[in-house]
Design a protein around this motif. Structure first.
Motif, short mmCIF file in Angstrom:
data_model
loop_
_atom_site.label_atom_id
_atom_site.label_comp_id
_atom_site.label_asym_id
_atom_site.label_seq_id
_atom_site.Cartn_x
_atom_site.Cartn_y
_atom_site.Cartn_z
N PRO A 392 20.10 28.37 -6.23
CA PRO A 392 20.12 29.86 -6.45
C PRO A 392 21.92 30.03 -5.84
O PRO A 392 22.26 29.42 -4.62
N LEU A 393 22.41 30.88 -6.30
CA LEU A 393 23.83 31.17 -5.95
C LEU A 393 23.74 31.93 -4.45
O LEU A 393 24.75 31.77 -3.80
N ALA A 394 22.58 32.75 -4.35
CA ALA A 394 22.51 33.36 -2.94
C ALA A 394 22.39 32.30 -2.17
O ALA A 394 22.63 32.89 -0.76
N ASP A 395 22.11 31.28 -2.30
CA ASP A 395 21.76 30.11 -0.98
C ASP A 395 22.96 29.24 -0.68
O ASP A 395 22.79 28.57 0.19
N ILE A 396 24.21 29.44 -1.55
CA ILE A 396 25.26 28.67 -1.20
C ILE A 396 26.28 29.60 -0.44
O ILE A 396 26.39 30.72 -0.94
N PRO A 397 26.80 28.90 0.61
CA PRO A 397 27.90 29.66 1.23
C PRO A 397 28.93 30.25 0.41
O PRO A 397 29.62 29.51 -0.49
N LEU A 398 29.31 31.41 0.61
CA LEU A 398 30.43 32.01 -0.35
C LEU A 398 31.62 31.45 -0.30
O LEU A 398 32.18 31.54 -1.36
N PRO A 399 32.36 30.84 0.67
CA PRO A 399 33.52 30.03 0.50
C PRO A 399 33.50 29.01 -0.39
O PRO A 399 34.41 28.57 -1.27
N GLN A 400 32.34 28.25 -0.65
CA GLN A 400 32.11 26.99 -1.56
C GLN A 400 32.14 27.72 -2.77
O GLN A 400 32.74 27.01 -3.81
N ILE A 401 31.49 28.99 -3.10
CA ILE A 401 31.60 29.53 -4.37
C ILE A 401 32.90 30.08 -4.61
O ILE A 401 33.58 29.80 -5.88
N ARG A 402 33.54 30.68 -3.97
CA ARG A 402 35.11 31.26 -4.38
C ARG A 402 36.05 30.16 -4.46
O ARG A 402 36.93 30.24 -5.00
N ALA A 403 35.87 28.90 -3.83
CA ALA A 403 36.79 27.69 -3.92
C ALA A 403 36.56 27.25 -5.43
O ALA A 403 37.55 26.40 -5.80
N ARG A 404 35.56 27.32 -6.04
CA ARG A 404 35.27 26.81 -7.40
C ARG A 404 35.00 27.57 -8.46
O ARG A 404 35.29 27.20 -9.54
N ILE A 405 34.73 28.79 -8.23
CA ILE A 405 34.30 29.70 -9.17
C ILE A 405 35.26 31.19 -9.26
O ILE A 405 35.45 31.78 -8.14
N LEU A 406 36.02 31.34 -10.12
CA LEU A 406 36.93 32.53 -9.97
C LEU A 406 36.66 33.47 -11.04
O LEU A 406 36.28 33.03 -12.39
N VAL A 407 36.62 34.69 -10.88
CA VAL A 407 36.29 35.70 -11.81
C VAL A 407 37.43 36.44 -11.92
O VAL A 407 38.18 37.03 -11.01
N ALA A 408 38.11 36.48 -13.27
CA ALA A 408 39.41 37.18 -13.37
C ALA A 408 38.89 38.41 -14.18
O ALA A 408 38.60 38.48 -15.27
N GLU A 409 39.29 39.48 -13.32
CA GLU A 409 39.08 40.92 -14.06
C GLU A 409 40.17 41.26 -14.95
O GLU A 409 41.67 40.84 -14.74
N ALA A 410 39.84 42.22 -15.84
CA ALA A 410 40.47 42.49 -16.75
C ALA A 410 41.68 43.49 -16.11
O ALA A 410 42.93 43.60 -16.72
#
Length: 605
Positions: A392-410
């Motif tokens: 689950p994404l909620a169980d992964i430390p946020l810095p690890q997510i931010r380092a690998r997944i990028l959300v590019a807003e319009a």
């Protein structure tokens, strides 16, 4: 003591407005102490002038002793010269105190806003942040005059009272008791000012937010016919702010009027009492002159004390708003499990969207907000049951997510600076790294190779986003300064710059919302082809309804009411899904109309 605008500001005291102001003083206590000492000596020497004048009259002028008169007169000139220098140094020191408080507050606010990240918009409005940055920071820094002239005024007031004791105990008591009575008279007004100022700042932040909304969506509002309604709401809000401003101004005017009038009455009373004592031969002519001089000299300390109370009343209101902002906390990050080591599938149970690793996936829906919500869940910007692999994404430390997944807003923010920094970062070179063979040592070779790699990465991102023409059109190319939010670029140019910035980070997973919606068909087709090649083998998700983008996707999810209604390639869905066909056909017609307008001399890309 130099002010370093980039130094660590320290950890602010968030327990209250007064404590925050005290923290600002403690962080630069040597400078504040110097300002207090300089202001104290400066004001005491202002009071010393009447004393020297009295000695010149009693010991030189009245008995006709020219030597004594010249000596005391010379002493007054010397004191005046020293005091002029002290006044200059006092002003310079207090200017540094205010600047330090200004920079320090800006840094802690910006750092905290960065720490809040995506949680910022959910907890506080844009107008509140703008009001803090534009008004409250200046008010806080101005209130720190209390540590210089404020302290000096207290010291000078006590000194004048002591000097008056040598003339008359009665006059000294009037002087020493007069200013506390002034404080009692002005106290209720200071409290009322804090209340009015607080409400004024709150209304100001609301109006600022409405201005930002208008600036960002005026064209849309005009197209929907809602401009008049919003204009009426803005007119009402601005009227309320104006009325509250009048209330603040009324209280301020009373404080200033009483602050000027009451001290004059008080000083007139002291002068009258001194004149009566001189007429009764209880004090000498020189002492009468000194009393008058002391009364005049008291004008500065009394004025500074009243101004100090006024500034502190406003400063503590602004400090409370800053403290309230600093107390905001991001959503707790309780993740303890490691993210998948290898590229893995992203899955959103709420919509049924599954994103396979290494594929170009598209989300097509008639409601763009549905696709944006899915991207936010997959990027963990909103709480959800989304998973990454089997974690689950909620169980992964946020810095690890931010380092690998990028959300590019319009509509992601674009900051001011050279174009190379807007797309890349401050270390990104704006010219080629040169020939490494000309380097004189290994360190220089490594630095040049790093520069060459960064340059290649930057130009590749610009090429993929089809933004080369933007660079060529700017007078200084990548060195051209870009305004905040890239206001000196067109809408299509801003969109390509945002895409280039996202591509420059080269994330493992790129989630982009409507990355080509403002482009004409030809440019969009170019971006689609280059994006597919550049992101080959890497996970990419695009929220779009453009046939040009959908045709390049490996997988298309057709969403209805926020859930997957059908999955397949673009051409498969065209053949089997009438709803999808209708959605894409509508978008294709819009693109054709936009292309025709461009050919006929319509808006620039």
């Amino acid at each position: 003591m130099r002010i370093d605008a980039y130094a660590d500001p320290g950890t602010p005291d968030r327990r209250g407005g007064w404590r925050y102001l005290a923290w600002l003083v403690r962080r630069q206590w040597p400078r504040c102490l110097a300002g207090a000492v300089l202001a104290s000596v400066w004001m005491v020497l202002l009071a010393a002038t009447p004393y020297l004048m009295a000695r010149a009259v009693d010991h030189g002028l009245e008995p006709g002793d020219l030597g004594a008169l010249a000596g005391w007169t010379g002493a007054m000139v010397a004191v005046g010269g020293v005091n002029a220098w002290l006044g200059m140094m006092r002003h310079r020191t207090m200017t540094k105190v205010r600047m330090d408080a200004n920079f320090r507050t800006v840094k802690v606010v910006v750092a905290h806003a960065t720490r809040l990240g995506a949680a910022l918009r959910a907890q506080v409005g844009t107008g509140e942040v703008v009001t803090i940055g534009v008004g409250d920071v200046q008010t806080i820094s101005g209130s720190l005059t209390a540590v210089g002239p404020g302290v000096g005024a207290v010291v000078a007031y006590a000194t004048v009272g002591g000097l008056m004791l040598s003339v008359s105990t009665r006059l000294a008591l009037v002087v020493l008791l007069g200013v506390p009575l002034l404080a009692v008279a002005l106290g209720p007004l200071m409290g009322r000012l804090q209340g009015s100022e607080t409400e004024y700042r709150e209304r100001q932040s609301v109006l600022t937010a409405r201005i930002g909304d208008l600036a960002g969506g005026l064209r849309i509002l005009n197209g929907l016919g809602g401009k008049g309604l919003v204009a009426d709401a803005f007119r009402r809000d601005s009227g309320r702010l104006r009325e509250q401003g009048y209330r603040v101004g009324a209280v301020t005017s009373w404080i200033q009027a009483l602050g000027m009038g009451l001290p004059m009455l008080f000083l007139a009373l002291v002068t009258w009492m001194g004149a009566r004592l001189a007429a009764q031969d209880q004090i000498s002519v020189g002492e009468l002159v000194s009393v008058y001089g002391y009364v005049v000299a008291l004008g500065w300390p009394v004025a500074f004390l009243i101004e100090m109370g006024h500034q502190l009343s406003r400063g503590v209101v602004a400090a409370r708003r800053v403290v309230a902002f600093l107390r905001l906390e991001p959503a707790p990050d309780e993740g303890t499990r490691e993210a998948p080591a290898e590229p893995s599938a992203l899955y959103d149970p709420a919509s049924g969207v599954r994103v396979l690793p290494g594929r170009l996936t598209a989300l097509a829906t008639s409601r763009p907000s549905d696709a944006t919500d899915i991207l936010d869940r997959l990027g963990r910007y909103t709480p959800s049951d989304a998973t990454w692999g089997d974690v689950p994404l909620a169980d992964i430390p946020l810095p690890q997510i931010r380092a690998r997944i990028l959300v590019a807003e319009a509509e992601a923010d674009l900051f001011a600076g050279p174009l190379s920094n807007v797309i890349g970062d401050e270390e990104t070179p704006v010219r080629g790294a040169g020939n490494c063979a000309t380097s004189h040592n290994a360190a220089a070779d490594a630095e040049q190779r790093t520069g060459a790699d960064e340059w290649a990465k930057l130009t590749a991102a610009i090429h993929t986003a089809a933004a080369e023409d933007i660079v060529r059109a700017l007078p200084d190319g990548l060195e051209t300064p870009i305004e905040a939010q890239a206001r000196n670029l067109s809408g299509g140019q801003r969109q390509r710059i945002r895409l280039a910035r996202a591509l420059h980070t080269d994330p493992e997973v790129l989630l982009a919302a409507e990355p080509t919606s403002a482009l004409d068909a030809h440019t969009e087709a170019t971006v689609a082809d280059r994006l597919r090649r550049a992101r080959k083998g890497r996970t990419t998700v695009l929220a779009a309804t453009s046939p040009l983008l959908l045709d390049r996707a490996d997988v298309v999810h057709h969403l209805v009411d926020g859930k997957v209604a059908a999955t397949g390639t673009h051409r498969e869905l065209l053949d089997t899904e009438p709803g999808y066909r209708a959605l894409v056909a509508r978008d294709a017609e819009a693109e054709a109309a936009a292309g025709q307008a461009a050919e006929e001399g319509g808006p620039a890309r």
